[in-house]
Design a protein around this motif. Structure first.
Motif, PDB file in Angstrom:
ATOM      1  N   ILE A   1       0.870  -1.172   0.000  1.00 39.10           N
ATOM      2  CA  ILE A   1       0.000   0.000   0.000  1.00 39.10           C
ATOM      3  C   ILE A   1       0.910   1.226   0.000  1.00 39.10           C
ATOM      4  CG2 ILE A   1      -1.871   1.196   1.178  1.00 39.10           C
ATOM      5  CD1 ILE A   1      -2.585  -1.621   0.129  1.00 39.10           C
ATOM      6  N   VAL A   2       0.675   2.148  -0.936  1.00 37.87           N
ATOM      7  CA  VAL A   2       1.553   3.308  -1.094  1.00 37.87           C
ATOM      8  C   VAL A   2       0.737   4.593  -1.015  1.00 37.87           C
ATOM      9  CG1 VAL A   2       3.250   2.045  -2.466  1.00 37.87           C
ATOM     10  CG2 VAL A   2       1.372   3.219  -3.615  1.00 37.87           C
ATOM     11  N   ASP A   3       1.437   5.682  -0.789  1.00 37.75           N
ATOM     12  CA  ASP A   3       0.788   6.989  -0.680  1.00 37.75           C
ATOM     13  C   ASP A   3       0.758   7.666  -2.047  1.00 37.75           C
ATOM     14  OD1 ASP A   3       0.273   6.915   2.117  1.00 37.75           O
ATOM     15  OD2 ASP A   3       2.401   7.340   2.483  1.00 37.75           O
ATOM     16  N   GLY A   4      -0.277   7.329  -2.812  1.00 36.87           N
ATOM     17  CA  GLY A   4      -0.494   7.971  -4.097  1.00 36.87           C
ATOM     18  C   GLY A   4       0.566   7.666  -5.124  1.00 36.87           C
ATOM     19  N   VAL A   5       0.504   8.427  -6.242  1.00 39.79           N
ATOM     20  CA  VAL A   5       1.428   8.176  -7.333  1.00 39.79           C
ATOM     21  C   VAL A   5       2.871   8.459  -6.907  1.00 39.79           C
ATOM     22  CG1 VAL A   5       1.241  10.489  -8.372  1.00 39.79           C
ATOM     23  CG2 VAL A   5       1.805   8.508  -9.814  1.00 39.79           C
ATOM     24  N   ALA A   6       3.075   9.415  -6.005  1.00 38.41           N
ATOM     25  CA  ALA A   6       4.437   9.685  -5.537  1.00 38.41           C
ATOM     26  C   ALA A   6       5.013   8.476  -4.813  1.00 38.41           C
ATOM     27  CB  ALA A   6       4.447  10.906  -4.625  1.00 38.41           C
ATOM     28  N   GLY A   7       4.198   7.816  -3.997  1.00 31.33           N
ATOM     29  CA  GLY A   7       4.647   6.608  -3.316  1.00 31.33           C
ATOM     30  C   GLY A   7       4.937   5.486  -4.286  1.00 31.33           C
ATOM     31  N   ALA A   8       4.093   5.354  -5.313  1.00 29.15           N
ATOM     32  CA  ALA A   8       4.322   4.317  -6.321  1.00 29.15           C
ATOM     33  C   ALA A   8       5.621   4.574  -7.078  1.00 29.15           C
ATOM     34  CB  ALA A   8       3.152   4.258  -7.286  1.00 29.15           C
ATOM     35  N   LEU A   9       5.838   5.830  -7.466  1.00 30.70           N
ATOM     36  CA  LEU A   9       7.060   6.170  -8.191  1.00 30.70           C
ATOM     37  C   LEU A   9       8.300   5.888  -7.352  1.00 30.70           C
ATOM     38  CD1 LEU A   9       5.899   9.538  -9.806  1.00 30.70           C
ATOM     39  CD2 LEU A   9       6.350   7.394 -11.018  1.00 30.70           C
ATOM     40  N   ALA A  10       8.227   6.220  -6.062  1.00 29.76           N
ATOM     41  CA  ALA A  10       9.371   5.978  -5.185  1.00 29.76           C
ATOM     42  C   ALA A  10       9.642   4.490  -5.037  1.00 29.76           C
ATOM     43  CB  ALA A  10       9.117   6.615  -3.819  1.00 29.76           C
ATOM     44  N   HIS A  11       8.586   3.680  -4.897  1.00 31.78           N
ATOM     45  CA  HIS A  11       8.770   2.228  -4.751  1.00 31.78           C
ATOM     46  C   HIS A  11       9.387   1.650  -6.027  1.00 31.78           C
ATOM     47  CE1 HIS A  11       7.622  -1.775  -3.024  1.00 31.78           C
ATOM     48  NE2 HIS A  11       7.779  -2.101  -4.292  1.00 31.78           N
ATOM     49  N   ILE A  12       8.867   2.053  -7.181  1.00 29.83           N
ATOM     50  CA  ILE A  12       9.380   1.520  -8.447  1.00 29.83           C
ATOM     51  C   ILE A  12      10.823   1.946  -8.659  1.00 29.83           C
ATOM     52  CG2 ILE A  12       9.112   1.623 -10.958  1.00 29.83           C
ATOM     53  CD1 ILE A  12       6.055   1.863 -10.434  1.00 29.83           C
ATOM     54  N   ALA A  13      11.156   3.185  -8.278  1.00 28.76           N
ATOM     55  CA  ALA A  13      12.537   3.642  -8.428  1.00 28.76           C
ATOM     56  C   ALA A  13      13.494   2.814  -7.578  1.00 28.76           C
ATOM     57  CB  ALA A  13      12.640   5.122  -8.062  1.00 28.76           C
ATOM     58  N   ARG A  14      13.034   2.384  -6.389  1.00 26.06           N
ATOM     59  CA  ARG A  14      13.886   1.576  -5.505  1.00 26.06           C
ATOM     60  C   ARG A  14      13.995   0.131  -5.950  1.00 26.06           C
ATOM     61  NH1 ARG A  14      11.030   4.273  -1.419  1.00 26.06           N
ATOM     62  NH2 ARG A  14       9.752   2.399  -1.072  1.00 26.06           N
ATOM     63  N   HIS A  15      12.901  -0.422  -6.441  1.00 27.55           N
ATOM     64  CA  HIS A  15      12.855  -1.878  -6.641  1.00 27.55           C
ATOM     65  C   HIS A  15      12.634  -2.320  -8.084  1.00 27.55           C
ATOM     66  CE1 HIS A  15      12.710  -2.318  -2.285  1.00 27.55           C
ATOM     67  NE2 HIS A  15      11.707  -1.452  -2.239  1.00 27.55           N
ATOM     68  N   GLY A  16      12.305  -1.416  -8.979  1.00 22.79           N
ATOM     69  CA  GLY A  16      12.014  -1.814 -10.350  1.00 22.79           C
ATOM     70  C   GLY A  16      13.252  -2.215 -11.127  1.00 22.79           C
TER      71      GLY A  16
END
Length: 424
Positions: free
Chosen positions: A329-344
């Protein structure tokens, strides 16, 4: 140590011989017309269809050996050929014949003030080496794409598919000969000795580019050891982000398809990200679980559905290639972008959203070869992009990115046409 017959394998000599024949074939292909290449591809497709019983019998041997060796269900799915898959493989080869030939295409032109006319023209790369695992259809796809772009190819498949690869290669060679094209344009390394891979990677001057297709270990080895240029991707750690504005039914359908349509392909979703503002994530989790997907989630996800197992730190960086997905569970698109940047892994990521501004933000800021809006990550496929069969999904930033098809297997040269100009 491996042997061919009673003779110890001399891997450098083997690859040198294959490379010399491939280079000669590449020179011949450079003068072959688009129509002749198309006829060759059609003949290769017919030969695969005619050889279907032999190909399926060879694949049955590989499947039996794979089960004995304890291959995972995902790897067995990649290895297995059915009549439908063989037919699809032949259709894929034939489809390449109908595509525009990139060789000779003019990229751009300029006329200098002195009258010298310069142009950039697409040309074949030359000799391409393909090192791959599991999927025997790659034998046909890679051969057809390389031929369509005017290249000769040296194929080295995995030991688990050796019988299937030999049967498919025999059909391809027969098709080339029927069309009057050099059979050496498509060669298969017939040994499973890993030394042959090392010799290919060291084959500077023999091979112009290496394309690895397989697991992380294979690709990492190729990138570490190669002395020739490499076109590659590592993991397909793909994400689907469900925004708070997403349509719930669409979000569930895309998540299930992205993960479960085929779990063993590089375009499968591995991590589902859900906006904390999304009204009700539980139906999406239930839909995945009902489809047979095991879920591993963060604390917020477990609070929504206690049946979800706890995710470890490693889960966010894992390409499962199986019916397993991690959920955060992430905090909006900013949270999604941060997660993908770390783990994608810069492969394929998707957003499900009704808010166009949010979608545009995601599409612009996710640094992946393929970024999708309201569509499954399983569309990460050259055929779905209208490119015919693909040689792989490239995740680097140089030469080619995304599905690599005919154009990605060419380079260019400058051609100058003058009227007697000399440089002062």
């Amino acid at each position: 140590m491996n042997a061919i017959g009673d003779i110890e394998l001399d891997a450098p000599a083997l690859i040198a011989a294959l490379g010399a024949r491939a280079r000669a074939a590449a020179r011949r292909l450079a003068g072959v017309s688009s129509a002749d290449k198309a006829r060759g591809l059609d003949a290769m497709a017919r030969a695969i269809r005619d050889a279907a019983p032999a190909i399926l019998a060879a694949n049955a041997i590989d499947m039996a050996n794979g089960r004995i060796a304890g291959l995972t269900p995902a790897l067995l799915d990649r290895l297995e050929l059915t009549p439908a898959r063989v037919a699809a493989t032949a259709d894929g080869v034939a489809a390449i014949a109908s595509l525009d030939d990139p060789v000779g295409a003019m990229i751009d032109t300029v006329r200098r003030p002195n009258g010298l006319a310069l142009s950039r023209v697409r040309v074949p790369i030359g000799v391409i080496g393909i090192v791959y695992e599991s999927r025997p259809n790659v034998t046909a796809d890679a051969a057809a794409l390389c031929l369509g772009a005017g290249n000769a190819v040296i194929l080295r498949g995995g030991s688990e598919a050796i019988a299937s690869n030999r049967a498919i290669h025999a059909a391809l060679a027969a098709g080339l000969e029927q069309a009057g094209l050099p059979a050496d344009a498509v060669q298969l390394v017939g040994t499973t000795d890993r030394a042959a891979v090392g010799a290919m990677l060291a084959g500077e001057g023999l091979i112009d580019m290496i394309v690895p297709r397989g697991g992380k270990g294979l690709v990492a080895r190729v990138q570490a050891e190669a002395r020739v240029p490499v076109l590659a991707h590592l993991d397909g750690i793909n994400h689907v982000y469900v925004d708070g504005s997403a349509d719930p039914a669409m979000a569930a359908a895309i998540a299930v398809n992205a993960k479960m349509r085929r779990t063993g392909i590089c375009g499968a979703m591995e991590t589902l990200l859900i906006d904390r503002a999304f009204a009700d994530p539980a139906p999406i989790l239930r839909a995945l679980a009902s489809a047979g997907c095991a879920l591993r989630g963060d604390a917020a996800t477990q609070a929504i559905d206690p049946a979800v197992a706890p995710a470890s730190d490693a889960d966010w960086d894992t390409e499962y290639l199986d019916a397993i997905a991690s959920v955060a569970i992430v905090d909006g698109v900013a949270g999604a972008l941060a997660h993908i940047a770390r783990h994608g892994s810069h492969h394929t990521d998707a957003i499900v959203a009704s808010d166009e501004a949010v979608a545009d933000c995601f599409l612009a800021q996710v640094d992946s070869a393929i970024v999708l809006w309201n569509a499954s990550t399983q569309f990460a496929d050259g055929g779905e992009f209208g490119l015919g069969a693909e040689i792989g999904i490239a995740t680097g930033r140089l030469h080619a990115r995304g599905p690599v098809a005919l154009e990605g297997l060419t380079t260019y040269k400058w051609i100058g046409r003058g009227t007697g100009q000399v440089r002062p």
